[in-house]
Write an enzyme that holds these catalytic residues in place. Sequence first.
Site, PDB file in Angstrom:
ATOM      1  N   GLU A  47      -8.053   4.287   4.759  1.00 16.75           N
ATOM      2  CA  GLU A  47      -8.338   3.647   3.471  1.00 16.75           C
ATOM      3  C   GLU A  47      -8.481   2.139   3.661  1.00 16.75           C
ATOM      4  OE1 GLU A  47      -6.084   3.348  -0.879  1.00 16.75           O
ATOM      5  OE2 GLU A  47      -5.846   5.157   0.346  1.00 16.75           O
ATOM      6  N   ASP A 105      -8.677  -1.167   1.051  1.00 12.64           N
ATOM      7  CA  ASP A 105      -8.404  -1.422  -0.365  1.00 12.64           C
ATOM      8  C   ASP A 105      -8.700  -2.832  -0.835  1.00 12.64           C
ATOM      9  OD1 ASP A 105      -7.368   1.100  -0.838  1.00 12.64           O
ATOM     10  OD2 ASP A 105      -5.297   0.488  -0.554  1.00 12.64           O
ATOM     11  N   GLU A 150      -7.565  -4.236  -4.579  1.00 12.98           N
ATOM     12  CA  GLU A 150      -6.928  -3.926  -5.853  1.00 12.98           C
ATOM     13  C   GLU A 150      -6.727  -5.235  -6.613  1.00 12.98           C
ATOM     14  OE1 GLU A 150      -3.343  -1.689  -5.370  1.00 12.98           O
ATOM     15  OE2 GLU A 150      -4.369   0.058  -4.550  1.00 12.98           O
ATOM     16  N   ASN A 208      -5.234  -3.956   1.417  1.00 12.63           N
ATOM     17  CA  ASN A 208      -4.435  -3.144   2.322  1.00 12.63           C
ATOM     18  C   ASN A 208      -5.365  -2.288   3.165  1.00 12.63           C
ATOM     19  OD1 ASN A 208      -2.191  -2.034   3.554  1.00 12.63           O
ATOM     20  ND2 ASN A 208      -1.381  -1.042   1.725  1.00 12.63           N
ATOM     21  N   GLU A 217      -0.300  -5.206   3.803  1.00 11.26           N
ATOM     22  CA  GLU A 217      -0.703  -5.893   2.584  1.00 11.26           C
ATOM     23  C   GLU A 217      -0.903  -7.394   2.793  1.00 11.26           C
ATOM     24  OE1 GLU A 217       2.136  -4.173   2.959  1.00 11.26           O
ATOM     25  OE2 GLU A 217       2.185  -2.520   1.515  1.00 11.26           O
ATOM     26  N   GLY A 231       6.029  -7.601 -10.592  1.00  9.40           N
ATOM     27  CA  GLY A 231       6.936  -6.524 -10.209  1.00  9.40           C
ATOM     28  C   GLY A 231       7.325  -5.604 -11.341  1.00  9.40           C
TER      29      GLY A 231
END
Length: 295
Positions: free
Chosen positions: A109, A111, A113, A128, A138, A207
């Site tokens: 994968e 990524d 995002e 990532n 990350e 978070g």
Amino acid sequence: MATLISTIVTIMVAIATSCMIMMMMFIPAAAAGDFNRDFDITWGDGRAKVLNGGRLLTLSLDKTSGSGFRSKNQYLFGKIDMQIKLVAGNSAGTVTTYYLSSLGSTHDEIDFEFLGNLSGDPYTLHTNIFAEGKGNKEQQFYLWFDPTKGFHTYSVLWNPHTIIFYVDGTPIREFKNLEAKGVPFPKKQPMWVYSSLWDAEDWATRGGLVKTDWSQAPFVASYANYEAQACVWSPSTTTTSCSDSSNANSSSWLSQSLDTDGQAKIKWVQQNYMIYNYCTDSKRFPQGFPVECSS
């Protein structure tokens, strides 16, 4: 005689068709995108819409559901470009994704995002890479522009030697093939292109401290000008490489890497806009950083 001629013509048409199919399997594709032609809407119950004759796609999110789409083709290496206009206003709790992925527990994968935020606060661009099912690589960035005011181009260059993330043609991250040092690298599994807009208020913004404000729904992200310079995978073949030497001139991205100018740009981005790097997180890796962090 007429029957013989008809038979010969039928055979020639079959051969020509077969050759055409084989060429489509192995020759890299490079075409301006048409969302009707190139993608399937995979979920969202009508919240994803293709507009303007296939030139525009929108995803929406409300309290009931988000939405998403996936490319019809799988690719084994490519240069993938997508223009995206992100959710405007108070986008806290939302996540807009754009990524390549295979399937299964040992999937690969790559990524992008985009983590939403309160009005006036910057988006977080989260990147990532997974290889053989393992991620934990990350890096996060702020952008040097407002990604909600217009379309910007987000690109992945993926070849057997490297993966490079670009924003408006500026490289922001590179992940080199370091298999010789024992670092897995995505190069055996063909991947689809995916995108989605969904609610992740439990973790996406600070978070999870800032929740989604559903009074602002529906949230909408827009997509345009998709382009894939890529090797299309055919499930009916066992081909694991698309670097056909006869197509080298039209597939320069297959051997592309960062030149001196690109290295300077990536350094500038990381010095000024990177906000998290797993390679400097000593609390996360008290026994030492991953091998690729020192290369």
